[in-house]
Enzyme design. Structure first.
Site, PDB file in Angstrom:
ATOM      1  N   GLU A  47      -7.398  -6.869  -0.794  1.00  0.00           N
ATOM      2  CA  GLU A  47      -7.767  -7.695   0.361  1.00  0.00           C
ATOM      3  C   GLU A  47      -6.472  -8.176   1.025  1.00  0.00           C
ATOM      4  OE1 GLU A  47      -8.928 -11.649  -0.798  1.00  0.00           O
ATOM      5  OE2 GLU A  47     -10.257 -11.891   0.922  1.00  0.00           O
ATOM      6  N   ASN A 110     -12.078 -11.246   8.129  1.00  0.00           N
ATOM      7  CA  ASN A 110     -11.392 -10.742   6.939  1.00  0.00           C
ATOM      8  C   ASN A 110     -12.037  -9.384   6.682  1.00  0.00           C
ATOM      9  OD1 ASN A 110     -10.255 -10.246   4.459  1.00  0.00           O
ATOM     10  ND2 ASN A 110     -10.576 -12.330   3.685  1.00  0.00           N
ATOM     11  N   LYS A 127     -15.922  -9.370   5.809  1.00  0.00           N
ATOM     12  CA  LYS A 127     -16.277 -10.242   4.684  1.00  0.00           C
ATOM     13  C   LYS A 127     -17.347 -11.265   5.062  1.00  0.00           C
ATOM     14  CE  LYS A 127     -13.916 -13.128   1.209  1.00  0.00           C
ATOM     15  NZ  LYS A 127     -12.554 -13.624   0.813  1.00  0.00           N
ATOM     16  N   GLU A 146     -10.155 -20.044   4.471  1.00  0.00           N
ATOM     17  CA  GLU A 146     -10.741 -18.841   5.084  1.00  0.00           C
ATOM     18  C   GLU A 146     -11.828 -19.191   6.098  1.00  0.00           C
ATOM     19  OE1 GLU A 146     -10.729 -16.250   1.070  1.00  0.00           O
ATOM     20  OE2 GLU A 146     -11.382 -15.169   2.819  1.00  0.00           O
ATOM     21  N   CYS A 172     -13.360  -9.576  -2.071  1.00  0.00           N
ATOM     22  CA  CYS A 172     -13.008 -10.742  -2.855  1.00  0.00           C
ATOM     23  C   CYS A 172     -14.194 -11.612  -3.267  1.00  0.00           C
ATOM     24  CB  CYS A 172     -11.957 -11.555  -2.120  1.00  0.00           C
ATOM     25  SG  CYS A 172     -10.970 -12.510  -3.261  1.00  0.00           S
ATOM     26  N   ASN A 197      -7.781 -11.507  -3.576  1.00  0.00           N
ATOM     27  CA  ASN A 197      -6.649 -12.423  -3.731  1.00  0.00           C
ATOM     28  C   ASN A 197      -7.238 -13.665  -4.400  1.00  0.00           C
ATOM     29  OD1 ASN A 197      -4.147 -12.016  -1.190  1.00  0.00           O
ATOM     30  ND2 ASN A 197      -5.761 -10.556  -1.599  1.00  0.00           N
TER      31      ASN A 197
HETATM   32  N1  ING Z   1     -10.488 -15.692  -3.201  1.00  0.00           N
HETATM   33  C1  ING Z   1     -11.133 -16.197  -4.351  1.00  0.00           C
HETATM   34  C2  ING Z   1     -12.184 -15.301  -4.967  1.00  0.00           C
HETATM   35  O1  ING Z   1     -13.367 -15.375  -4.708  1.00  0.00           O
HETATM   36  C3  ING Z   1     -12.061 -18.077  -5.562  1.00  0.00           C
HETATM   37  C4  ING Z   1     -11.667 -17.589  -4.186  1.00  0.00           C
HETATM   38  C5  ING Z   1     -11.097 -18.122  -6.600  1.00  0.00           C
HETATM   39  C6  ING Z   1     -13.377 -18.387  -5.819  1.00  0.00           C
HETATM   40  C7  ING Z   1     -11.479 -18.538  -7.886  1.00  0.00           C
HETATM   41  C8  ING Z   1     -13.774 -18.804  -7.099  1.00  0.00           C
HETATM   42  C9  ING Z   1     -12.812 -18.894  -8.129  1.00  0.00           C
HETATM   43  O2  ING Z   1     -11.749 -14.535  -5.827  1.00  0.00           O
HETATM   44  C10 ING Z   1     -10.978 -15.122  -2.080  1.00  0.00           C
HETATM   45  N2  ING Z   1     -10.069 -14.716  -1.171  1.00  0.00           N
HETATM   46  O3  ING Z   1     -12.165 -14.982  -1.869  1.00  0.00           O
END
Ligand code: ING
Length: 319
Positions: A47, A110, A127, A146, A172, A197
């Protein structure tokens, strides 16, 4: 009959804020060449592969913000990646921040694209599930904005017949939502491609953030198994502008088993010989959707965005 595709996930280490598109494209081409040298016909990049994960900051200068988006794909800087794809005969998935002008307004998504072995874009996905917040949150070392910098995607979850099978894409946070896989599963998807990410400090709750690695694979393995599909997840990871992000890119089989996993926090290629027909026997038995699913009993899920309030004592929530 097996239908093999040699697939690669090209994990990336950090992309610094100062790194130019040209410098990043050079890294992507090196990863593409290694994937090809290992027999891959398709390589999945992360991503937002072309830039640092800028939603970790509040950016109020419009020019500074716009510089993180691609206004055309391919552009002059990214064209060499498409040319290398054509020269090597290898397709790719690429995630990036997309800026389009429609009816005089700027729209920001995204986005990921699917490119065939001739370097031609065959599909685009935007996304749907945007995590985090639209406004900066107090007390966070890194924001997750985001919802400020992107609209929720308007493509739904399509699938494409290509590479000898049925392929779909997501991005993601989408991988944490069962609806993502099920919408593609109902279209008989055989391989879902995704980049991520994932910072280790997303929620601020140490017990939850401590399970970031477990929840990453849990989400993709469950999605794969419950929809009889391969899932390829490619991370951008390592300590990127001070934010520590998860690696452990994986290729997951329709059985839910991990067929390959990255072991570093840098640029690393993993590969698998994926039989796209492997999910068929799951779809003819355990996950024969036509024989076993009961959509008439699922309407609460279809009709609602948020959860219903919990039942009062001895009250039934939904008849
Ligand atoms: N990043 C993360 C993901 O869903 C996140 C946000 C991190 C959600 C950790 C829950 C726990 O992997 C993106 N860019 O969506």
């Amino acid at each position: 009959m097996p239908r093999f595709i040699h697939v690669a996930a090209a994990q990336m280490g950090p992309v610094a804020k100062a790194e130019t598109r040209t410098q990043v494209v050079r890294r992507l081409i090196e990863l593409m060449r290694e994937a090809k040298s290992r027999g891959a016909e398709l390589v999945v990049f992360p991503e937002m592969a072309l830039t640092t994960f800028f939603p970790r900051w509040l950016i109020e200068d419009q020019t500074e913000l716009d510089a993180y988006y691609e206004c055309e794909m391919p552009s002059h800087e990214t064209a060499p990646l498409f040319e290398e794809s054509r020269r090597l005969g290898i397709g790719f998935y690429l995630g990036y921040a997309e800026l389009v002008r429609e009816g005089g307004t700027k729209r920001r998504f995204n986005t990921s694209i699917l490119v065939d072995r001739n370097g031609v874009i065959v599909g685009k996905y935007r996304k749907v599930h945007l995590p985090g917040h639209a406004d900066p949150q107090p007390g966070r070392e890194h924001q997750h904005l985001e919802k400020r910098y992107f609209e929720s995607g308007d493509t739904g979850f399509p699938v494409w017949r290509c590479f000898g099978g049925v392929l779909g894409m997501c991005l993601c946070n989408d991988r944490r939502w069962p609806e993502t896989y099920r919408v593609m599963g109902l279209q008989a998807v055989e391989m879902v491609l995704l980049g991520y990410n994932t910072p280790f400090t997303h929620t601020g709750h140490a017990d939850i953030d401590g399970l970031t690695s477990f929840h990453n694979h849990l989400s993709m393995q469950a999605g794969a198994y419950q929809n009889a599909t391969w899932v390829v997840g490619a991370a951008k990871c390592g300590v990127e502008e001070g934010s520590s992000m998860l690696g452990q890119s994986v290729i997951v089989a329709p059985s839910g088993e991990i067929a390959a996993m990255a072991l570093t926090l840098g640029d690393e290629v993993i590969t698998a010989r994926a039989d796209l027909a492997m999910g068929q026997r799951y779809r003819e038995t355990i996950f024969d959707f036509a024989r076993h699913r009961e959509p008439g009993s699922y309407r609460l899920i279809i009709d609602r965005k948020g959860a219903v309030p919990p039942p009062e004592k001895d009250e039934t929530v939904f008849e």
